[in-house]
Structures are given as structure tokens and as C-alpha cells.
Design a protein around this motif. Structure first.
Motif, PDB file in Angstrom:
ATOM      1  N   ALA A 204       2.978   1.376  -6.682  1.00 19.63           N
ATOM      2  CA  ALA A 204       2.464   0.010  -6.514  1.00 19.63           C
ATOM      3  C   ALA A 204       2.855  -0.558  -5.157  1.00 19.63           C
ATOM      4  N   SER A 205       4.025  -0.160  -4.671  1.00 22.57           N
ATOM      5  CA  SER A 205       4.495  -0.675  -3.379  1.00 22.57           C
ATOM      6  C   SER A 205       3.612  -0.234  -2.222  1.00 22.57           C
ATOM      7  N   SER A 206       2.837   0.853  -2.406  1.00 18.29           N
ATOM      8  CA  SER A 206       1.934   1.304  -1.346  1.00 18.29           C
ATOM      9  C   SER A 206       0.793   0.331  -1.125  1.00 18.29           C
ATOM     10  N   ALA A 207       0.579  -0.580  -2.074  1.00 21.43           N
ATOM     11  CA  ALA A 207      -0.513  -1.555  -1.976  1.00 21.43           C
ATOM     12  C   ALA A 207      -0.011  -2.949  -1.620  1.00 21.43           C
ATOM     13  N   LEU A 208       1.225  -3.057  -1.126  1.00 27.58           N
ATOM     14  CA  LEU A 208       1.778  -4.381  -0.816  1.00 27.58           C
ATOM     15  C   LEU A 208       0.914  -5.155   0.175  1.00 27.58           C
ATOM     16  N   ASP A 209       0.418  -4.472   1.208  1.00 27.39           N
ATOM     17  CA  ASP A 209      -0.444  -5.152   2.177  1.00 27.39           C
ATOM     18  C   ASP A 209      -1.703  -5.681   1.494  1.00 27.39           C
ATOM     19  N   PHE A 210      -2.225  -4.911   0.548  1.00 27.46           N
ATOM     20  CA  PHE A 210      -3.395  -5.360  -0.203  1.00 27.46           C
ATOM     21  C   PHE A 210      -3.064  -6.593  -1.051  1.00 27.46           C
ATOM     22  N   PHE A 211      -1.872  -6.601  -1.665  1.00 27.73           N
ATOM     23  CA  PHE A 211      -1.498  -7.748  -2.490  1.00 27.73           C
ATOM     24  C   PHE A 211      -1.432  -9.020  -1.645  1.00 27.73           C
ATOM     25  N   HIS A 212      -0.867  -8.901  -0.440  1.00 32.56           N
ATOM     26  CA  HIS A 212      -0.806 -10.060   0.457  1.00 32.56           C
ATOM     27  C   HIS A 212      -2.220 -10.527   0.827  1.00 32.56           C
ATOM     28  N   ARG A 213      -3.072  -9.579   1.140  1.00 35.45           N
ATOM     29  CA  ARG A 213      -4.448  -9.930   1.515  1.00 35.45           C
ATOM     30  C   ARG A 213      -5.186 -10.552   0.337  1.00 35.45           C
ATOM     31  N   ALA A 214      -4.986 -10.004  -0.861  1.00 35.84           N
ATOM     32  CA  ALA A 214      -5.640 -10.551  -2.043  1.00 35.84           C
ATOM     33  C   ALA A 214      -5.213 -11.986  -2.299  1.00 35.84           C
ATOM     34  N   LEU A 215      -3.935 -12.278  -2.060  1.00 35.04           N
ATOM     35  CA  LEU A 215      -3.435 -13.639  -2.246  1.00 35.04           C
ATOM     36  C   LEU A 215      -4.069 -14.594  -1.246  1.00 35.04           C
ATOM     37  N   THR A 216      -4.243 -14.122  -0.008  1.00 36.12           N
ATOM     38  CA  THR A 216      -4.841 -14.956   1.029  1.00 36.12           C
ATOM     39  C   THR A 216      -6.332 -15.166   0.799  1.00 36.12           C
ATOM     40  N   GLU A 217      -7.020 -14.109   0.373  1.00 33.74           N
ATOM     41  CA  GLU A 217      -8.474 -14.166   0.221  1.00 33.74           C
ATOM     42  C   GLU A 217      -8.905 -14.557  -1.179  1.00 33.74           C
ATOM     43  N   CYS A 241       1.629 -15.712 -12.798  1.00 35.36           N
ATOM     44  CA  CYS A 241       2.052 -16.056 -14.144  1.00 35.36           C
ATOM     45  C   CYS A 241       3.262 -15.246 -14.587  1.00 35.36           C
ATOM     46  N   CYS A 242       3.832 -14.489 -13.661  1.00 34.43           N
ATOM     47  CA  CYS A 242       5.025 -13.688 -13.954  1.00 34.43           C
ATOM     48  C   CYS A 242       6.254 -14.351 -13.340  1.00 34.43           C
ATOM     49  N   ASP A 243       7.430 -13.838 -13.707  1.00 31.94           N
ATOM     50  CA  ASP A 243       8.631 -14.337 -13.069  1.00 31.94           C
ATOM     51  C   ASP A 243       8.995 -13.427 -11.905  1.00 31.94           C
ATOM     52  N   GLU A 244      10.119 -13.720 -11.265  1.00 34.22           N
ATOM     53  CA  GLU A 244      10.485 -13.011 -10.035  1.00 34.22           C
ATOM     54  C   GLU A 244      10.805 -11.541 -10.240  1.00 34.22           C
ATOM     55  N   THR A 245      11.047 -11.116 -11.497  1.00 31.70           N
ATOM     56  CA  THR A 245      11.352  -9.704 -11.727  1.00 31.70           C
ATOM     57  C   THR A 245      10.162  -8.799 -11.448  1.00 31.70           C
ATOM     58  N   ALA A 246       8.979  -9.361 -11.336  1.00 28.86           N
ATOM     59  CA  ALA A 246       7.806  -8.548 -10.991  1.00 28.86           C
ATOM     60  C   ALA A 246       7.992  -7.885  -9.631  1.00 28.86           C
ATOM     61  N   ALA A 247       8.818  -8.475  -8.766  1.00 27.02           N
ATOM     62  CA  ALA A 247       9.097  -7.855  -7.466  1.00 27.02           C
ATOM     63  C   ALA A 247       9.785  -6.510  -7.672  1.00 27.02           C
ATOM     64  N   ALA A 248      10.726  -6.465  -8.599  1.00 25.20           N
ATOM     65  CA  ALA A 248      11.416  -5.207  -8.903  1.00 25.20           C
ATOM     66  C   ALA A 248      10.442  -4.186  -9.467  1.00 25.20           C
ATOM     67  N   ALA A 249       9.519  -4.644 -10.304  1.00 25.92           N
ATOM     68  CA  ALA A 249       8.535  -3.730 -10.888  1.00 25.92           C
ATOM     69  C   ALA A 249       7.616  -3.149  -9.824  1.00 25.92           C
ATOM     70  N   ILE A 250       7.220  -3.956  -8.851  1.00 25.68           N
ATOM     71  CA  ILE A 250       6.363  -3.474  -7.770  1.00 25.68           C
ATOM     72  C   ILE A 250       7.049  -2.363  -6.996  1.00 25.68           C
ATOM     73  N   MET A 251       8.348  -2.525  -6.765  1.00 27.27           N
ATOM     74  CA  MET A 251       9.080  -1.543  -5.971  1.00 27.27           C
ATOM     75  C   MET A 251       9.412  -0.279  -6.758  1.00 27.27           C
ATOM     76  N   ALA A 252       9.285  -0.316  -8.082  1.00 22.37           N
ATOM     77  CA  ALA A 252       9.715   0.823  -8.897  1.00 22.37           C
ATOM     78  C   ALA A 252       8.573   1.590  -9.550  1.00 22.37           C
ATOM     79  N   LEU A 253       7.474   0.928  -9.858  1.00 23.33           N
ATOM     80  CA  LEU A 253       6.450   1.511 -10.723  1.00 23.33           C
ATOM     81  C   LEU A 253       5.214   1.969  -9.965  1.00 23.33           C
ATOM     82  N   SER A 254       4.411   2.774 -10.635  1.00 26.76           N
ATOM     83  CA  SER A 254       3.086   3.119 -10.125  1.00 26.76           C
ATOM     84  C   SER A 254       2.152   1.939 -10.371  1.00 26.76           C
ATOM     85  N   ALA A 255       0.976   1.993  -9.758  1.00 22.11           N
ATOM     86  CA  ALA A 255       0.013   0.901  -9.940  1.00 22.11           C
ATOM     87  C   ALA A 255      -0.383   0.759 -11.405  1.00 22.11           C
TER      88      ALA A 255
END
Length: 398
Positions: A204-217, A241-255
Motif C-alpha cells: 500500500a505504501s507504494s501508492a502513497l503519491d497516489f493517495f496524496h493526489r487523490a486527496l487533492t483531486e 473516517c479512520c483513526d490515525e492507526t491507518a498510517a501504520a496499516a499503510i506502511m505494513a499492508l498490501s493494497a
């Protein structure tokens, strides 16, 4: 008729708008996150008041949601010690570049509002001082709506308009656009083929740039299989709608795993343990501490995402929907994608988007192969083009 309608005053869209919560631009990330959790809203507005550069007045300079905080915690410099990131000012979190929030006068036209959105604005801040801003043709509706309750600064009341508000307003007045309403999205060239995808098994972390772009667009990232068939989506609106632990999930899990984690029923205990194990293997002990700290906080506040089947009921892991101190429930979103066909009509896609509270609808073929997406911004381009007469000669697909 359509052109006259687009020249209506934008203040008409402010009828019955709820109060918008706000934080000062001097607040820290922790304070902004607390404001989000205690007010029960997905976003809070960010204001600067009294600065010399704005002549001592107040100005809304942006907005912040949990997704902003989550992606901020995923920055490389915050992975080892995410708690330090909470001390940063929220100005570090706000997107740089073109403003996503703009002030607009109440007598501005709907056409002006659409033009701002097509330039990249996500929200419009409209001052409403009294009922004289509402046209005579709609004054009779005023007594049937809740009173104006908006953000108050400079002794003014402010309405907060979103792209969804404008789309809903247009749908309610679709008769004014009968020449395009039943056209297919394919014939209107409204399908955006410049989409963001991530493979189901990719980190999931490989798509971080996409997540930022999705938030902007204000769009989403599609999760696909090897044959480019749509499996689901990772949406910044779901992350909000999630809490801050979703950051940990992004860094650990697949998409694919992340879709399950952020789904509105909430992660299972097995999924939480999987995240912790993968974080420890990467020596990201700070993220593990973040999860432990958030878990203890959620136990005391009964905080979690809710099941889509019962938005205010119990989730599959036995916890309640995200509940805040005021007793209000915090709505959640699913990672399941909303889809349509290239042959769907424009009005049908508008109804889908509004019914599911999504800002983009995925376009797929019959075998679920991903074609593109239809966004609120893309739909607004179609309505904007009516004013220029560019759709007058379109023919309906056979």
C-alpha cells in the motif's frame, strides 16, 4: 434556460447548511485531530484571524481531515517517531500550491462557483449576513429549512459549499439541462482515463503519491488484479473516517489488505496483530506504539468505524461506530467501489454518486475491466460547457 439557471446566486445553495467546525491555523496537528474527534465531522476548516496581510480580518485558508493527518504520519521523517509529528503546526499538513478553499461573495453566480471548482477549489466559503442574500424566487423556501447556522468570523455567518452540494443542486434542477441529462457518459466525453491504480498484492505504501493526489483531486485509487479488473478502491474519504492507526496499516499492508483494514466494519484483532508484526520486522516500533496508544484511547471513547449495513450499530469486531464525547456518531465509508457502464446516462451516474456519497464513480466494462472514472469535477465540466453551447449539437449514442 440553462444559462439563466447557471447565473443564479450561489447563496441559494446555502439554505439549511450545518455549522462548520473550525480550528486556528496556529493549532498543532494533535489539536486539529482532537477537534475532528470531538466534533464528529469528517473535516474542520482552518482559519487565520487578525493578520496584517489580511487587514485584521479572518480568512479560511484550508481544511483538514483525518486522511491529511494519516498521510502526514506516513512521511519518511515521521515513521520512527510519529508522536513528534503531532507537535507540528497544521500549516505543515495543509496542501501547498493552489488553494483548495476559496471565499466567494454571496451574490456570485453558480457559474463562477463552478469555474473556481474546475480550477481546483474543493470548498467555497460564502458569507451570509441576512436573508436578503436569498433571491425573492426562493424566499418562500426559507421558512421550510433549518436556520442558517454557519461558521462565524468577522461578525458574519459563513456557509461551506462542496462539489457535492453543487452536483445535488444541479440534479434537483435537471430539467434546465434536458439537452444533456440523458446522454451517455461516453458520448459526453466525461470519462477520465487518467486514473490511479495499484495492484492488489502491491505494498500500500507504494501508492502513497497516489493517495496524496487523490486527496487533492477528490478522487480515489483503484485496486486492480493482473487483468486490470477492478477489485475495490482506497479512497481518501474512507481514510477520513479512520483513526490515525491507518498510517501504520499503510506502511505494513498490501493494497488488498489495506482495503480490509479501513473497511467501515473496522479491522479484526488478527489484522491488527498482522500490522504490528510487519511493523516490527521493519523496525518501526514507533508505529506499533501509535497503534497501542490509539487502541487504549478507543476503548475509553468506544471509537471505531461503523458497519455499512447498520451505520449506527455494532461492527463485526464488537465495537460501536465511532462515537465522540458529545455522543454523536462519526460516519464511516466502505472500500467497495461504486461502478457504472460507459453506456450509463449522465443523470444516472449523478444519482449513483450522490446516493453513495462518493465523488467519483468507476467506469467498467461488462467483465469488470477498468475503463476510467467519472468525477464531480468532470460532471461540472459538462454543465459548464452548456453555457458555451458546446453540447448543443451532440447526438445520443445509438
Amino acid at each position: 434556460m440553462a444559462v439563466r439557471f447557471l447565473n443564479e446566486e450561489v447563496s441559494e445553495l446555502c439554505l439549511g447548511k450545518p455549522e462548520l467546525r473550525c480550528v486556528a491555523a496556529t493549532a498543532t496537528v494533535a489539536e486539529a485531530l482532537t477537534a475532528l474527534k470531538t466534533c464528529g465531522e469528517t473535516h474542520v476548516s482552518v482559519w487565520i484571524c487578525g493578520g496584517d496581510d489580511i487587514n485584521g480580518t479572518c480568512l479560511c485558508v484550508g481544511k483538514i481531515c483525518a486522511a491529511d493527518v494519516i498521510l502526514f504520519l506516513c512521511r519518511e521523517e515521521h515513521l520512527a517517531d510519529p508522536f513528534k509529528a503531532f507537535e507540528a503546526p497544521i500549516s505543515d499538513v495543509l496542501p501547498k500550491g493552489s488553494p483548495v478553499v476559496r471565499h466567494l461573495e454571496p451574490n456570485s453566480s453558480l457559474l463562477e462557483a463552478i469555474d473556481y471548482i474546475l480550477e481546483g477549489t474543493q470548498n467555497l466559503v460564502i458569507p451570509v449576513q441576512n436573508h436578503h442574500h436569498i433571491s425573492n424566487s426562493r424566499k418562500n423556501l426559507l421558512n421550510k429549512q433549518p436556520p442558517f447556522v454557519c461558521t462565524r468570523h468577522n461578525s458574519h455567518e459563513y456557509c461551506w459549499l462542496t462539489q457535492e452540494d453543487i452536483i445535488r443542486f444541479l440534479l434537483n434542477s435537471i430539467r434546465a439541462f434536458s439537452q444533456i441529462a440523458t446522454f451517455t457518459i461516453n458520448s459526453l466525453n466525461v470519462i477520465d482515463h487518467d486514473i490511479m491504480t495499484v495492484h492488489y498484492n502491491s505494498p500500500a505504501s507504494s501508492a502513497l503519491d497516489f493517495f496524496h493526489r487523490a486527496l487533492t483531486e477528490q478522487t480515489s485509487v483503484a485496486v486492480v488484479d493482473e487483468e486490470n479488473r477492478l477489485i475495490g478502491e482506497i479512497s481518501p474519504f474512507t481514510l477520513a473516517c479512520c483513526d490515525e492507526t491507518a498510517a501504520a496499516a499503510i506502511m505494513a499492508l498490501s493494497a488488498g489488505e489495506l482495503m480490509t483494514y479501513i473497511d467501515c466494519a473496522g479491522p479484526t484483532e488478527d489484522m491488527v496483530q498482522l500490522v504490528k508484526m510487519k511493523l516490527e520486522l521493519r523496525n518501526l516500533g514507533g508505529m506499533v506504539e501509535l497503534m497501542d496508544d490509539s487502541f487504549h484511547s478507543s476503548v475509553s471513547s468506544s471509537s471505531s468505524c461503523c458497519s455499512s449495513d447498520d451505520e449506527f450499530g455494532s461492527s463485526r469486531n464488537g465495537r460501536l461506530c465511532r462515537t465522540v464525547g458529545s455522543g454523536r456518531h462519526y460516519p464511516a465509508r466502505r472500500s467497495e467501489a461504486v461502478v457504472c457502464s460507459p453506456r450509463s446516462s449522465l443523470v444516472a451516474v449523478m444519482i449513483q454518486a450522490l446516493a453513495h456519497r462518493v465523488s467519483c464513480v468507476w467506469v467498467v466494462e461488462d467483465d469488470h475491466t477498468l475503463v476510467g472514472t467519472v468525477t464531480f469535477a468532470g460532471i461540472l465540466k459538462v454543465f459548464r460547457s452548456v453555457a458555451g453551447g458546446r453540447h448543443n449539437k451532440l447526438e445520443v449514442d445509438s
